[in-house]
Design a protein around this motif. Structure first.
Motif, PDB file in Angstrom:
ATOM      1  N   SER A  38      -7.321  30.086  -6.673  1.00 41.36           N
ATOM      2  CA  SER A  38      -8.037  30.225  -7.687  1.00 41.36           C
ATOM      3  C   SER A  38      -7.784  31.433  -8.589  1.00 41.36           C
ATOM      4  CB  SER A  38      -9.583  30.262  -7.631  1.00 41.36           C
ATOM      5  OG  SER A  38     -10.130  31.036  -8.757  1.00 41.36           O
ATOM      6  N   ILE A  39      -7.368  31.363  -9.828  1.00 43.45           N
ATOM      7  CA  ILE A  39      -7.038  32.793 -10.446  1.00 43.45           C
ATOM      8  C   ILE A  39      -7.785  33.777 -10.502  1.00 43.45           C
ATOM      9  CG2 ILE A  39      -7.668  31.996 -12.823  1.00 43.45           C
ATOM     10  CD1 ILE A  39      -5.006  32.922 -13.545  1.00 43.45           C
ATOM     11  N   LEU A  40      -9.227  33.402 -10.543  1.00 35.14           N
ATOM     12  CA  LEU A  40     -10.129  34.543 -10.448  1.00 35.14           C
ATOM     13  C   LEU A  40     -10.339  35.353  -9.254  1.00 35.14           C
ATOM     14  CD1 LEU A  40     -13.369  33.034 -12.165  1.00 35.14           C
ATOM     15  CD2 LEU A  40     -11.867  34.828 -13.052  1.00 35.14           C
ATOM     16  N   ARG A  41      -9.786  34.541  -8.090  1.00 34.22           N
ATOM     17  CA  ARG A  41      -9.836  35.261  -6.888  1.00 34.22           C
ATOM     18  C   ARG A  41      -8.523  36.250  -6.781  1.00 34.22           C
ATOM     19  NH1 ARG A  41     -11.147  32.955  -0.835  1.00 34.22           N
ATOM     20  NH2 ARG A  41     -10.544  34.957   0.188  1.00 34.22           N
ATOM     21  N   ARG A  42      -7.219  35.796  -7.254  1.00 28.49           N
ATOM     22  CA  ARG A  42      -6.252  36.410  -7.324  1.00 28.49           C
ATOM     23  C   ARG A  42      -6.401  37.750  -8.174  1.00 28.49           C
ATOM     24  NH1 ARG A  42      -1.761  32.013  -8.754  1.00 28.49           N
ATOM     25  NH2 ARG A  42      -2.578  30.619  -7.439  1.00 28.49           N
ATOM     26  N   MET A  43      -7.180  37.716  -9.180  1.00 30.89           N
ATOM     27  CA  MET A  43      -7.485  38.791  -9.858  1.00 30.89           C
ATOM     28  C   MET A  43      -8.923  39.781  -9.529  1.00 30.89           C
ATOM     29  SD  MET A  43      -6.045  37.320 -13.422  1.00 30.89           S
ATOM     30  CE  MET A  43      -7.558  37.886 -14.313  1.00 30.89           C
ATOM     31  N   GLY A  44      -9.223  39.488  -8.462  1.00 27.46           N
ATOM     32  CA  GLY A  44     -10.491  39.814  -7.891  1.00 27.46           C
ATOM     33  C   GLY A  44     -10.902  41.424  -8.305  1.00 27.46           C
ATOM     34  N   TYR A  45      -9.853  42.339  -8.090  1.00 31.36           N
ATOM     35  CA  TYR A  45     -10.186  43.698  -8.181  1.00 31.36           C
ATOM     36  C   TYR A  45     -10.257  43.776  -9.905  1.00 31.36           C
ATOM     37  CZ  TYR A  45      -8.635  44.432  -3.648  1.00 31.36           C
ATOM     38  OH  TYR A  45      -8.568  44.592  -2.127  1.00 31.36           O
ATOM     39  N   GLY A  46      -9.433  43.234 -10.530  1.00 32.66           N
ATOM     40  CA  GLY A  46      -9.737  43.154 -12.301  1.00 32.66           C
ATOM     41  C   GLY A  46     -11.140  42.728 -12.561  1.00 32.66           C
ATOM     42  N   VAL A  47     -11.538  41.728 -11.794  1.00 34.86           N
ATOM     43  CA  VAL A  47     -12.953  40.882 -12.105  1.00 34.86           C
ATOM     44  C   VAL A  47     -13.825  41.955 -11.798  1.00 34.86           C
ATOM     45  CG1 VAL A  47     -14.455  39.009 -11.677  1.00 34.86           C
ATOM     46  CG2 VAL A  47     -12.145  38.569 -12.173  1.00 34.86           C
ATOM     47  N   GLU A  48     -13.799  42.496 -10.589  1.00 36.40           N
ATOM     48  CA  GLU A  48     -14.610  43.499 -10.180  1.00 36.40           C
ATOM     49  C   GLU A  48     -14.794  44.508 -10.953  1.00 36.40           C
ATOM     50  OE1 GLU A  48     -16.289  45.843  -5.941  1.00 36.40           O
ATOM     51  OE2 GLU A  48     -14.893  44.107  -5.802  1.00 36.40           O
ATOM     52  N   LEU A  49     -13.550  45.262 -11.477  1.00 40.38           N
ATOM     53  CA  LEU A  49     -13.589  46.413 -12.268  1.00 40.38           C
ATOM     54  C   LEU A  49     -14.313  46.112 -13.793  1.00 40.38           C
ATOM     55  CD1 LEU A  49     -12.533  49.092 -12.842  1.00 40.38           C
ATOM     56  CD2 LEU A  49     -10.477  48.230 -13.532  1.00 40.38           C
ATOM     57  N   ILE A  50     -14.040  44.796 -14.270  1.00 44.78           N
ATOM     58  CA  ILE A  50     -14.742  44.378 -15.358  1.00 44.78           C
ATOM     59  C   ILE A  50     -16.192  44.506 -15.419  1.00 44.78           C
ATOM     60  CG2 ILE A  50     -15.191  42.484 -17.327  1.00 44.78           C
ATOM     61  CD1 ILE A  50     -12.007  41.975 -16.792  1.00 44.78           C
ATOM     62  N   VAL A  51     -16.711  43.962 -14.042  1.00 44.45           N
ATOM     63  CA  VAL A  51     -18.090  43.956 -13.677  1.00 44.45           C
ATOM     64  C   VAL A  51     -18.703  45.290 -13.674  1.00 44.45           C
ATOM     65  CG1 VAL A  51     -19.959  43.220 -12.084  1.00 44.45           C
ATOM     66  CG2 VAL A  51     -18.007  41.600 -12.889  1.00 44.45           C
ATOM     67  N   TRP A  52     -17.988  46.294 -12.974  1.00 42.23           N
ATOM     68  CA  TRP A  52     -18.565  47.671 -13.101  1.00 42.23           C
ATOM     69  C   TRP A  52     -18.605  48.156 -14.242  1.00 42.23           C
ATOM     70  CZ3 TRP A  52     -20.996  50.126  -9.419  1.00 42.23           C
ATOM     71  CH2 TRP A  52     -21.048  49.647  -8.062  1.00 42.23           C
ATOM     72  N   ALA A  53     -17.794  47.996 -15.225  1.00 40.72           N
ATOM     73  CA  ALA A  53     -17.758  48.657 -16.570  1.00 40.72           C
ATOM     74  C   ALA A  53     -18.775  48.022 -17.212  1.00 40.72           C
ATOM     75  CB  ALA A  53     -16.299  48.071 -17.165  1.00 40.72           C
ATOM     76  N   LEU A  54     -19.013  46.567 -17.247  1.00 36.67           N
ATOM     77  CA  LEU A  54     -20.247  46.181 -17.911  1.00 36.67           C
ATOM     78  C   LEU A  54     -21.389  46.819 -17.408  1.00 36.67           C
ATOM     79  CD1 LEU A  54     -19.043  42.402 -18.293  1.00 36.67           C
ATOM     80  CD2 LEU A  54     -19.406  44.164 -19.902  1.00 36.67           C
TER      81      LEU A  54
END
Length: 165
Positions: A38-54
């Motif tokens: 999954s592309i979301l799992r590969r970009m997990g740190y980026g997704v988590e960083l976006i969640v933290w920013a939001l």
């Protein structure tokens, strides 16, 4: 600001910290449950960083709404208290509620969607098979008569066009 308002704002910030901890844990758990491709799992740190920013933006919005934009050192400490409170006390309960939610709501919806998909695909395949069965005699006629005639016409046209001079 009175003492009651300060206590209420500290409790709200602790509650927001609790929700931040729950949302981050849910994000990590959801990303971990995805497949390796999954592309979301590969970009997990980026997704988590976006969640933290939001979540940080949401926290500042809460501060602006509750206190009119005033920020004190107690506010991030109360939010950190809420995050630690989630990690130490409420995490098993939230995860249990999440598993129950997935088991009772998400999985039946996915099963219904798969059932509808299989019914639609099965109906389309059935209609196509009926059409093919109806057209079977015509296909045999085409193969027997028309195909040989079209082949002869095609070879004549080809010979006239590509004639050696």
């Amino acid at each position: 600001m009175t003492i009651n308002e300060q206590v209420v704002s500290i409790l709200i910030m602790a509650l927001s910290g609790l929700l931040v901890g729950a949302i981050v844990d849910c994000t990590r758990y959801s990303l971990g449950a995805l497949s390796q491709k999954s592309i979301l799992r590969r970009m997990g740190y980026g997704v988590e960083l976006i969640v933290w920013a939001l979540l940080g933006a949401l926290t500042f919005y809460i501060l602006f709404t509750i206190k009119g934009g005033e920020w004190r050192l107690v506010d991030p400490l109360a939010q950190i208290l809420g995050i630690f409170l989630y990690e130490s006390v409420f995490q098993p309960y939230f995860r249990f509620i999440g598993r129950v939610f997935i088991f009772l709501i998400i999985k039946p919806i996915i099963a219904i969607i798969k059932l509808i998909k299989s019914i639609v695909i099965g109906t389309i395949k059935l209609v196509l098979r009926i059409i093919l069965i109806i057209l079977l005699p015509f296909r045999k006629i085409y193969n027997k008569f028309l195909k040989t005639r079209f082949k002869k016409i095609y070879t004549k046209v080809r010979r006239t066009i590509f004639k050696k001079s």
